[in-house]
Scaffold this motif. Structure first.
Motif, short mmCIF file in Angstrom:
data_model
loop_
_atom_site.label_atom_id
_atom_site.label_comp_id
_atom_site.label_asym_id
_atom_site.label_seq_id
_atom_site.Cartn_x
_atom_site.Cartn_y
_atom_site.Cartn_z
N ALA A 1 -7.97 36.95 21.87
CA ALA A 1 -8.38 37.17 23.46
C ALA A 1 -7.43 37.43 24.37
CB ALA A 1 -8.83 35.54 23.73
N PHE A 2 -6.08 36.90 23.97
CA PHE A 2 -4.91 37.33 24.82
C PHE A 2 -4.91 38.96 24.94
CE2 PHE A 2 -0.51 38.54 25.12
CZ PHE A 2 -0.30 38.07 26.75
N LEU A 3 -4.67 39.48 23.84
CA LEU A 3 -4.64 40.93 23.24
C LEU A 3 -5.90 41.61 24.11
CD1 LEU A 3 -3.27 41.20 20.01
CD2 LEU A 3 -1.83 41.39 22.20
N GLY A 4 -6.82 41.15 24.05
CA GLY A 4 -8.13 41.83 24.62
C GLY A 4 -8.26 41.63 25.95
N ASN A 5 -7.53 40.66 26.85
CA ASN A 5 -7.99 40.35 28.03
C ASN A 5 -9.12 39.74 28.57
OD1 ASN A 5 -5.28 40.71 29.42
ND2 ASN A 5 -5.78 42.81 30.16
N ASP A 6 -9.59 38.90 27.39
CA ASP A 6 -10.86 38.19 27.49
C ASP A 6 -11.02 37.52 28.65
OD1 ASP A 6 -11.47 39.67 25.06
OD2 ASP A 6 -11.74 37.99 24.03
N VAL A 7 -11.88 37.25 29.34
CA VAL A 7 -12.02 36.37 30.68
C VAL A 7 -13.41 35.90 30.55
CG1 VAL A 7 -10.45 37.65 32.03
CG2 VAL A 7 -13.07 38.34 32.19
N MET A 8 -13.84 34.77 30.92
CA MET A 8 -15.04 34.03 31.28
C MET A 8 -15.47 34.64 32.44
SD MET A 8 -15.12 31.95 28.58
CE MET A 8 -16.53 31.13 28.96
N ALA A 9 -16.86 34.62 32.39
CA ALA A 9 -17.64 35.07 33.43
C ALA A 9 -17.94 34.03 34.37
CB ALA A 9 -18.99 35.70 33.24
N GLY A 10 -17.72 34.20 35.64
CA GLY A 10 -17.87 33.06 36.69
C GLY A 10 -17.27 33.60 37.85
N ALA A 11 -16.92 32.53 38.82
CA ALA A 11 -16.67 32.79 40.14
C ALA A 11 -15.34 33.27 40.03
CB ALA A 11 -16.69 31.59 40.93
N ILE A 12 -14.62 32.46 39.09
CA ILE A 12 -13.20 33.10 38.92
C ILE A 12 -13.19 33.86 37.48
CG2 ILE A 12 -10.74 32.64 38.52
CD1 ILE A 12 -11.00 30.60 40.93
N ALA A 13 -12.24 35.08 37.22
CA ALA A 13 -12.47 35.58 35.76
C ALA A 13 -11.27 34.58 34.79
CB ALA A 13 -12.16 36.80 35.73
N TRP A 14 -11.60 33.55 34.55
CA TRP A 14 -10.46 32.62 33.77
C TRP A 14 -10.20 33.43 32.33
CZ3 TRP A 14 -8.54 28.73 36.70
CH2 TRP A 14 -9.34 28.35 37.36
N PRO A 15 -8.79 33.48 32.07
CA PRO A 15 -8.62 34.15 30.86
C PRO A 15 -8.97 33.16 29.79
CG PRO A 15 -6.67 33.23 32.12
CD PRO A 15 -7.90 33.22 32.91
N SER A 16 -9.61 33.59 28.76
CA SER A 16 -10.31 32.45 27.80
C SER A 16 -9.25 32.09 26.66
CB SER A 16 -11.55 33.42 26.87
OG SER A 16 -10.90 34.21 26.19
N TRP A 17 -8.03 33.06 26.56
CA TRP A 17 -7.20 32.49 25.63
C TRP A 17 -6.52 31.18 26.34
CZ3 TRP A 17 -2.18 31.89 27.37
CH2 TRP A 17 -1.74 32.35 28.61
N GLY A 18 -6.47 30.90 27.28
CA GLY A 18 -5.93 29.93 28.01
C GLY A 18 -6.33 28.54 27.62
N PHE A 19 -7.79 28.65 27.08
CA PHE A 19 -8.30 27.04 26.83
C PHE A 19 -8.42 27.23 25.15
CE2 PHE A 19 -11.91 29.62 28.24
CZ PHE A 19 -12.62 29.72 27.25
N ILE A 20 -8.19 28.38 24.75
CA ILE A 20 -8.49 28.33 23.41
C ILE A 20 -7.21 28.00 22.54
CG2 ILE A 20 -8.82 29.85 21.17
CD1 ILE A 20 -10.60 31.70 23.20
N VAL A 21 -6.08 28.21 23.16
CA VAL A 21 -4.80 27.98 22.73
C VAL A 21 -4.53 26.45 22.47
CG1 VAL A 21 -3.50 28.06 24.78
CG2 VAL A 21 -2.53 29.03 22.70
N LEU A 22 -5.28 25.86 23.68
CA LEU A 22 -5.16 24.24 23.38
C LEU A 22 -5.33 23.66 22.08
CD1 LEU A 22 -6.68 23.56 27.00
CD2 LEU A 22 -4.26 23.39 26.09
N ALA A 23 -6.77 24.55 21.41
CA ALA A 23 -6.77 23.74 20.08
C ALA A 23 -5.65 23.72 19.04
CB ALA A 23 -8.11 24.48 19.73
N PRO A 24 -5.06 25.03 18.90
CA PRO A 24 -4.00 25.12 18.03
C PRO A 24 -2.81 24.23 18.26
CG PRO A 24 -4.34 26.96 18.95
CD PRO A 24 -5.27 26.43 19.59
N VAL A 25 -2.55 24.03 19.43
CA VAL A 25 -1.37 23.26 19.98
C VAL A 25 -1.66 21.78 19.62
CG1 VAL A 25 -0.05 22.14 21.77
CG2 VAL A 25 -0.46 24.49 21.97
N GLY A 26 -2.65 21.30 19.97
CA GLY A 26 -3.16 19.87 19.38
C GLY A 26 -3.35 19.67 17.95
#
Length: 189
Positions: A120-145
């Motif tokens: 997701a980081f390499l592909g610049n994936d974003v969530m559709a919505g009012a703000i284009a939130w980068p999806s890697w930002g919340f996905i990376v929380l799972a491997p941390v925890g």
């Protein structure tokens, strides 16, 4: 044994810092929700970004930041019916088996989620919505925890194995819920 104790202390320190971060994040959630409600009802101008920020990032951060510590302090739901009828040595064996089963599962979750976050980081994936939130930002929380929990499970498993095979007790067995110690511990928490 000192290296194992230092490693456990290091993981405990990381868990403690992540728990502090989770507490701060909880405060931020409350502040954002309160401000959003105020803006909605006082000025008819709610924040367009608050729901996404809270649901995509902040709630997940609280969950994953507390995952390993919850295991370490026995804050999760556990079934300990058999523990009342077996010896402490058998209870320790149960703890070791739990670590042996759970560690590979959480390691797999951490690796799979890390790969997904990296993609997701390499592909610049974003969530559709009012703000284009980068999806890697919340996905990376799972491997941390899950990664930290995997490390905790491995260290606890080694500590229980050392004790089972005649070494010193590095990690104490959890108190039984109906014991005096268990009742005192539950009242403290």
């Amino acid at each position: 044994m000192k290296a194992l104790e230092r490693a456990i202390a290091f993981v405990t320190a990381i868990e403690s810092e992540l728990s502090r971060a989770a507490a701060i994040i909880m405060f931020v959630i409350m502040a954002v929700v309160a401000a959003d409600v105020g803006m909605r009802y006082a000025f008819n101008q709610p924040f367009s970004w608050s729901y996404d920020l809270i649901s995509l990032y902040l709630v997940l951060a609280i969950f994953y930041f507390c995952l390993s510590r919850a295991f370490a302090v026995r804050a999760h739901v556990g079934v300990d019916i058999l523990h009342y009828y077996v010896s402490p040595r058998t209870r320790r064996l149960f703890e070791l088996i739990t670590c042996l089963i759970a560690a590979p599962l959480f390691a797999a979750i951490a690796v799979i989620c890390w790969r997904r976050a990296w993609t997701a980081f390499l592909g610049n994936d974003v969530m559709a919505g009012a703000i284009a939130w980068p999806s890697w930002g919340f996905i990376v929380l799972a491997p941390v925890g899950c990664g930290l929990l995997t490390l905790r499970l491995i260290l606890n498993g080694i500590a229980h194995a050392v004790t089972l095979f005649g070494g010193p007790e590095i990690i104490a067995l959890p108190a039984l819920a109906r014991s005096d110690e268990g009742i005192e511990q539950a009242a403290f928490e």
